[in-house]
Write an enzyme that holds these catalytic residues in place. Structure first.
Site, short mmCIF file in Angstrom:
data_model
loop_
_atom_site.label_atom_id
_atom_site.label_comp_id
_atom_site.label_asym_id
_atom_site.label_seq_id
_atom_site.Cartn_x
_atom_site.Cartn_y
_atom_site.Cartn_z
N HIS A 71 20.88 -4.50 17.87
CA HIS A 71 21.70 -5.36 17.02
C HIS A 71 20.99 -5.66 15.71
CE1 HIS A 71 25.04 -5.98 19.79
NE2 HIS A 71 24.14 -5.96 20.76
N ASP A 110 20.96 -2.82 13.37
CA ASP A 110 21.43 -1.83 12.38
C ASP A 110 22.43 -2.43 11.39
OD1 ASP A 110 23.47 -1.84 14.32
OD2 ASP A 110 23.66 0.35 14.43
N GLY A 115 31.44 4.58 28.94
CA GLY A 115 31.34 3.12 28.88
C GLY A 115 30.01 2.59 29.37
N GLY A 169 27.24 2.62 27.59
CA GLY A 169 26.39 2.24 26.47
C GLY A 169 25.41 3.32 26.07
N SER A 176 28.95 7.66 24.53
CA SER A 176 29.84 8.80 24.75
C SER A 176 30.84 8.93 23.59
CB SER A 176 30.57 8.67 26.09
OG SER A 176 31.20 7.42 26.19
N ASP A 187 24.07 4.95 16.41
CA ASP A 187 24.43 5.92 17.44
C ASP A 187 24.73 7.28 16.82
OD1 ASP A 187 24.29 3.63 18.88
OD2 ASP A 187 26.43 3.47 19.29
N TYR A 217 31.20 -7.86 20.49
CA TYR A 217 30.35 -7.20 19.49
C TYR A 217 30.76 -7.68 18.09
CZ TYR A 217 28.06 -3.33 17.01
OH TYR A 217 27.27 -2.59 16.18
C1 GLA Z 1 26.31 -0.25 19.58
C2 GLA Z 1 26.63 0.11 18.13
C3 GLA Z 1 25.35 0.33 17.33
C4 GLA Z 1 24.37 -0.84 17.48
C5 GLA Z 1 24.19 -1.19 18.97
C6 GLA Z 1 23.38 -2.45 19.16
O1 GLA Z 1 25.71 0.83 20.23
O2 GLA Z 1 27.42 1.29 18.08
O3 GLA Z 1 25.66 0.55 15.97
O4 GLA Z 1 24.80 -1.94 16.75
O5 GLA Z 1 25.44 -1.38 19.62
O6 GLA Z 1 22.07 -2.25 18.74
#
Ligand code: GLA
Length: 386
Positions: free
Chosen positions: A33, A35, A123, A125, A128, A173, A223
């Site tokens: 959290h 980026d 799902g 994390g 995907s 990601d 989020y």
């Molecule tokens: C998800 C988002 C990323 C990042 C993470 C938390 O994966 O896609 O951009 O914010 O949560 O670090």
């Protein structure tokens, strides 16, 4: 496996496959959290991910099929009919990337048949969705000879996720998936997109990912809520400080100015982002000095901050991580990704991996009531033609 997928393509489309592409999933080692707060992240690409098999067409039709969602059958449309359609379900991700390419002036003038298969748990994390986006980007670059860099594919895929799908994610990601490198993590400054690779030499230890198997119902709205809280904190700080993002501050600067943030919850959110960004830099430095123990301690602190200040862990992730912390041979353990379910990532001394998995599986099942799933992760290359 690719041979089996080619046979499936032939059955579905009555055509031969022309080209095959792959994009990995990702795991973030530290820097969570941060980026979208202008900070640093430290993810790596995995060896599992999404395969795309493709044949170009002469007309304007695009046909999508996924081995993972066979009940939905072939989803098809003309190139000029690309818009979000909830009935198209998973196919909105590749559609979004086509839309974003066109948005960036890259016109697609003929269609294709495409079959996807992903072996990333959905799902969980491990990205995907970013994986299917980036593999689509690599397909389009190759099929239509667009002269773009992998970093542009990451940016366009993020644009698809933000504007077409409606999830307000950061760049981590898509960047990790596009730019991943075997046996390396990427230190990425999400503000400038400056990056460097760091060799992951764990000196006799492995990366173990554990999937809580929790359904992540409200993840997207939570989020977006965290993002909004960080933005509120930034606004309050900006009444006095000339900053554009939270992570421009270090811990000391934050402690001096935290009184400016009106809401106590927003103070804690900002604290997490700022401390986590500094922790990420310290962790990468520790790794450079082969100080894996310190790297592990910083991972543990990252989890505590995500649990107490950012509040994105939950009983399932906390259970997995707390079991890890009290198990011999664990160097560090934390949640990874957005949180609210999903996976934990642990660094485990090789000779303790089997014991850890056995013990954590049993304890998790007793406490949570269902199974967690464990993977010993290999760090792979980024998206590519194969
Ligand atoms: C998800 C988002 C990323 C990042 C993470 C938390 O994966 O896609 O951009 O914010 O949560 O670090």
């Amino acid at each position: 496996m690719i041979e089996k997928l080619k046979e499936m393509f032939k059955k579905v489309y009555c055509e031969e496959v022309e080209k095959v592409f792959f994009a990995p999933g990702r795991v973030n080692l530290i820097g969570e959290h941060t980026d979208y707060n202008g900070g640093n992240v430290f993810p790596c690409a995995l060896t599992f991910g999404t395969y795309a098999l493709i044949k170009k067409r002469d007309d304007k039709k695009i046909r999508f099929y996924s081995k993972n969602f066979q009940a939905l059958g072939i989803i098809q449309m003309n190139i000029d009919e690309i818009e979000y359609d909830s009935e198209h379900d998973w196919a909105n991700y590749p559609k979004g990337v086509i839309w974003a390419f066109e948005n960036n002036g890259m016109k697609i003038d003929s269609g294709f048949d495409i079959l996807f298969y992903g072996n990333i748990p959905n799902g969980a994390g491990l990205s995907s969705s970013a994986s299917i986006e980036v593999v689509t980007g690599v397909v389009l670059k190759d099929l239509y000879n667009f002269p773009i860099h992998m970093i542009d594919i990451a940016k366009i895929s993020k644009e698809a996720e933000n504007e077409f799908i409606g999830v307000n994610c950061g760049i981590m990601d898509q960047f990790a998936i596009a730019m991943g490198k075997k046996d390396c993590a990427i230190l990425l400054d999400a503000n400038t997109l400056k990056y460097e690779y760091a060799n992951i030499k764990l000196n006799g230890a492995s990366i173990v990912i554990a999937n809580t198997n929790k359904r992540r119902g409200l993840a997207d709205s939570k989020y977006n809520e965290r993002r909004a809280e960080c933005e509120r904190a930034l606004k309050d700080l900006q009444t006095v400080l000339p900053i554009n993002s939270l992570c421009e501050l270090n811990e000391e600067e934050f402690e001096k100015s935290r009184y400016l943030i009106k809401d106590e919850v927003c103070v804690r959110r900002a604290k997490h982002a700022i401390y986590e960004n500094q922790r990420t830099l310290k962790a990468v430095e520790a790794l450079g000095n082969s100080d894996i123990e310190l790297f592990g301690k910083l991972m543990n602190r990252s989890h505590i901050s995500l649990r107490d200040d950012y509040e994105v862990t939950g009983i399932e992730l906390d259970t997995l991580v707390e079991i890890a912390w009290k198990t011999p041979g664990i160097i560090g353990s934390r949640m990874t990704g957005a949180g609210f379910g999903g996976c934990s990532v642990s660094i485990v001394k090789d000779e303790f991996v089997d014991d850890f998995i056995k013990k954590a599986s049993a304890e998790y099942k007793i406490k949570i009531g269902y199974e967690a799933l464990f993977y010993v992760a290999q760090i792979g290359d980024g998206a590519r033609k194969i």
